[in-house]
Scaffold this active site. Structure first.
Site: not given
Ligand SMILES: Cc1cc2nc3c(=O)[nH]c(=O)nc-3n(C[C@H](O)[C@H](O)[C@H](O)COP(=O)(O)OP(=O)(O)OC[C@H]3O[C@@H](n4cnc5c(N)ncnc54)[C@H](O)[C@@H]3O)c2cc1C
Length: 380
Positions: A132, A340, A242-243, A156, A126-127, A129
């Site tokens: 997913s 409660g 697996q994740e 994150f 994750t970066e 911006g």
């Molecule tokens: C506590 C925590 C620990 C984490 N640990 C790690 C880690 O160890 N390593 C790592 O790399 N990342 C980590 N993450 C990041 C995590 O994997 C991302 O939060 C996740 O991939 C979602 O990305 P985003 O939050 O940027 O949401 P976005 O991708 O910006 O999505 C925002 C919204 O749009 C929806 N959306 C996006 N694309 C689509 C699509 N194609 N179709 C339908 N809906 C869509 C999403 O479901 C969401 O509701 C962590 C996050 C948290 C909160």
């Protein structure tokens, strides 16, 4: 009926782990939650006792055990009511990349330390911006002779502060197709140009150190590339099953803990002169939640066995991650309503369980993404 069949060795392992967690983890959880991190020493204790990376081959210090041991560790961890000691992330999500795709040299160098807890791992996709949509990753890796130069930032990242070794996904700026451009690199804690940013203040999972990582002309040896150049996307896809499965295992086990605790509370606590559990409304709520959990457990245990048999269960695992994490959130909310006001106090385990549950629908692939994967493979 239990679908996963455990042997005497599994049961003995579970018993030993339970005792270890009760003695060396549970008493410290409140302090770790306050500290927002677990001490490195507890990782080493887990390793010394043989509770990390059980599937790693014996020649690299592991036991070469099956995935049922991971299920046991994940389930027993839920008894500690905290998530900071993220052994499932280390043992079942990150280290398997090294076991599956590492060279003999990489395995010799890193796996023994991963098993002993001397090396804590993280995976950085994750970066800012880019969540997913992994194809949108901006962090670059330029291979030049024996060196790789990585530039960019990650956010994150779980275990971000404690990690000694990070698997970093980065793209080759010279390759246009994003699916061919990604590679994975093993970046050690002291690597030149690698630094940590903020330790993020989250709503839940307080003792889990989640951080920003920065790579500024970060130089590592080319020998630290994991797998083929350009093979990063494929490797990530292979390991995400697996994740998501361990996420579902954790969600079911957490929901079980929550309902067990709530049931006991409702038996012991009186309202209007009789135990809460004698109210039909409370009984129905407990029965409905227990039914959901039993359905979830049957589904997930079946998937665990399919996974052990190396079946392709991408669709079912996506469904399970989505359904079980939503079920967990429903269960914890409803349990709090039954209990409660006491449920809102920090000393009630449900308060922490509530804030820790939320992120489970978001990380490891959001639940919308899970449904998208299932829809795609169902040919919709
Ligand atoms: C506590 C925590 C620990 C984490 N640990 C790690 C880690 O160890 N390593 C790592 O790399 N990342 C980590 N993450 C990041 C995590 O994997 C991302 O939060 C996740 O991939 C979602 O990305 P985003 O939050 O940027 O949401 P976005 O991708 O910006 O999505 C925002 C919204 O749009 C929806 N959306 C996006 N694309 C689509 C699509 N194609 N179709 C339908 N809906 C869509 C999403 O479901 C969401 O509701 C962590 C996050 C948290 C909160």
């Amino acid at each position: 009926m239990d679908i996963i069949k455990y042997t005497g060795a599994h049961l003995a392992f579970r018993h030993r782990l339970k005792e270890f967690l009760a003695a060396e983890v549970s008493p410290h959880v409140d302090q770790w939650e306050a500290d927002r991190i677990v001490p490195k020493e507890i990782w080493r204790r887990m390793g010394q006792e043989g509770f990390l990376c059980l599937d790693v081959a014996p020649e690299y210090g592991g036991l070469g055990e099956d995935f049922r041991y991971s299920v046991i560790v994940t389930e027993e961890m839920t008894h500690t009511w905290h998530t900071g000691l993220a052994s499932l992330l280390h043992s079942d999500i990150v280290v398997p990349y090294i076991s599956a795709f590492g060279t003999a040299e990489q395995k010799e160098k890193y796996l023994p330390g991963c098993v002993s807890g001397e090396i804590v791992t993280a995976v950085a996709m994750t970066e800012p911006g880019v969540g997913s949509d992994l194809a949108g990753m901006q962090t670059t890796a330029v291979e030049d002779g024996d060196t790789v130069v990585i530039d960019g930032s990650k956010t994150f990242i779980s275990n971000g502060i404690n990690a000694d070794l990070v698997i970093v996904a980065a793209r080759d700026p010279g390759v246009d197709d994003p699916y061919q451009a990604l590679s994975l690199y093993l970046v050690e804690s002291g690597a030149e140009g690698f630094s940590r940013g903020r330790h993020l203040e989250k709503m839940g999972m307080w003792s889990q150190d989640t951080a920003e990582l920065f790579f500024s002309r970060c130089r590592i040896a080319r020998g630290n590339r994991l797998g083929e150049k350009g093979g990063g996307f494929l490797m990530l896809m292979q390991k995400l099953q697996q994740e998501r499965l361990v996420c579902a295992v954790a969600a079911v086990a957490s929901a079980e803990r929550i309902v067990e605790w709530t049931t006991q509370y409702c038996r012991e606590t009186e309202a209007a002169g009789r135990p809460l559990s004698k109210s039909q409304a409370v009984q129905f709520a407990l029965v409905e939640m227990t039914t959901d959990i039993k359905l979830g457990r049957s589904f997930v245990e079946k998937l665990v066995m399919d996974h052990i048999e190396s079946q392709n269960i991408v669709v079912e695992t996506s469904m399970a991650k989505c359904w079980t994490t939503e079920m967990l959130n429903r269960v914890v909310c409803r349990s709090m309503d039954l209990v409660g006001e006491f449920a809102t106090l920090e000393k009630c385990p449900l308060a922490r369980a509530f804030r820790d549950a939320k992120v489970m629908t978001i990380f490891a692939g959001t639940n919308e993404i899970m449904k998208g994967i299932a829809a795609k493979f169902m040919g919709l």
